[in-house]
Motif scaffolding. Structure first.
Motif, PDB file in Angstrom:
ATOM      1  N   LYS A  52      51.455  16.459  39.467  1.00 35.02           N
ATOM      2  CA  LYS A  52      52.147  17.598  40.057  1.00 35.02           C
ATOM      3  C   LYS A  52      51.854  16.852  42.080  1.00 35.02           C
ATOM      4  CE  LYS A  52      51.420  21.879  37.961  1.00 35.02           C
ATOM      5  NZ  LYS A  52      50.986  23.339  37.731  1.00 35.02           N
ATOM      6  N   ILE A  53      50.947  16.350  42.582  1.00 32.02           N
ATOM      7  CA  ILE A  53      50.494  15.896  43.628  1.00 32.02           C
ATOM      8  C   ILE A  53      51.623  14.536  43.863  1.00 32.02           C
ATOM      9  CG2 ILE A  53      49.047  14.712  45.397  1.00 32.02           C
ATOM     10  CD1 ILE A  53      47.389  16.643  44.133  1.00 32.02           C
ATOM     11  N   GLU A  55      54.262  13.698  42.372  1.00 33.40           N
ATOM     12  CA  GLU A  55      55.813  14.085  42.462  1.00 33.40           C
ATOM     13  C   GLU A  55      56.155  14.804  43.287  1.00 33.40           C
ATOM     14  OE1 GLU A  55      56.080  16.262  39.373  1.00 33.40           O
ATOM     15  OE2 GLU A  55      55.987  14.447  37.966  1.00 33.40           O
ATOM     16  N   GLN A  56      55.294  15.567  44.356  1.00 30.80           N
ATOM     17  CA  GLN A  56      54.938  15.767  45.768  1.00 30.80           C
ATOM     18  C   GLN A  56      55.618  15.102  46.789  1.00 30.80           C
ATOM     19  OE1 GLN A  56      51.814  18.232  46.252  1.00 30.80           O
ATOM     20  NE2 GLN A  56      52.917  20.038  44.565  1.00 30.80           N
ATOM     21  N   LEU A  57      55.092  13.369  46.670  1.00 30.29           N
ATOM     22  CA  LEU A  57      54.731  11.953  47.188  1.00 30.29           C
ATOM     23  C   LEU A  57      56.783  11.477  46.671  1.00 30.29           C
ATOM     24  CD1 LEU A  57      51.627  11.573  46.893  1.00 30.29           C
ATOM     25  CD2 LEU A  57      52.604  12.583  48.888  1.00 30.29           C
ATOM     26  N   GLY A  58      57.309  12.502  45.928  1.00 31.67           N
ATOM     27  CA  GLY A  58      58.384  11.173  45.989  1.00 31.67           C
ATOM     28  C   GLY A  58      58.424  10.616  44.976  1.00 31.67           C
TER      29      GLY A  58
END
Length: 256
Positions: A52-53, A55-58
């Motif tokens: 999740k972390i 993916e939050q960074l793109g």
């Protein structure tokens, strides 16, 4: 230009033991540097949190619940990454464990469990990834060793044996695979705040003993391992191979 490139833009990294501790920190740090990350660990819930972390960074995160001591599972996970990403640029062998038994108390079961988790898994992953990197004529392999593989600590003889073996394995793989443009290096941490050390670091007397032999007089923070790992994984470290970098606050110049 003399400023080397420390970014990992467009690279794909496989990290074992990526759900917690050092592995999680490296996975997030590599993603911040631009890499897509394949996350391997037994515990899927931990991998989901790390993903999740990322993916939050793109970046792309591949969640691959894997028993890294099982050849078939390791091979399947690595094949999945190669097929999905089209490349495997970086491998971080981070999965590890310790059972702090005195030498006279070590059982055969403890010996085998630590050997399989710390040493066998790292060799299998390196070997499987090595096939792809050889074909690419490029790759970076980073193994998390320990100061315990370089100097004698109070307990954990089996752990120490595995970490010493990883340091020597790093040298031999670097020597053998250099002709394929594969860089193989290791990082040897001292004490960092991780789930593996959490209980020990609650013992004030033990912590004081650690600090007494650590010139920087503190326990390491996980993010302090990210920079050295990115150096090895990026173009900045392309002429470094077969080395173990001790990230230890200076501990190995003292002894414990």
């Amino acid at each position: 230009m003399y400023l080397p490139s420390f970014h990992l833009n467009g690279k794909t990294a496989i990290i074992t033991g990526a759900g917690r501790g050092i592995g999680k920190a490296l996975a997030i740090g590599f993603a911040e540097a631009g890499a897509n990350i394949a996350l391997l660990s037994r515990t899927e819930a931990d991998l989901v949190d790390t993903a999740k972390i990322i993916e939050q960074l793109g970046r792309t995160a591949y969640i691959l619940p894997t028993d890294v001591t099982d050849r078939d599972q390791v091979k399947a996970a690595i094949n999945h990454v190669a097929e999905s990403a089209g490349t495997i640029d970086i491998l971080v062998n981070n999965a590890g464990m310790n059972i702090r038994s005195q030498a006279l108390d070590v059982t055969d079961e403890e010996w085998q469990k630590i050997m399989d988790t710390n040493l066998k898994s790292a060799f299998m992953a390196s070997q499987e990834v090595g096939h792809f990197m050889k074909q690419q004529n490029e790759g970076k392999i980073i193994t998390i060793a320990s100061v315990g593989g370089h100097i004698a600590l109070r307990t954990g003889v089996v752990y120490a044996a595995t970490k010493a073996a990883l340091i020597q394995m790093t040298k031999v793989l670097a020597f053998e695979w250099g002709k394929y443009n594969i860089n193989v290096n290791a990082i040897g941490p001292w004490y960092f705040k991780t789930p593996l050390t959490e209980t020990l670091l609650q013992d004030e007397a033990y912590v004081n003993d650690i600090l007494a032999v650590t010139p920087l007089r503190r326990i390491g923070e996980l993010e302090e391992l990210v920079g050295p790992a990115i150096m090895f994984a990026s173009e900045a470290g392309k002429y470094i191979t077969g080395q173990t970098l001790f990230v230890d606050g200076g501990m190995t110049i003292n002894g414990f």
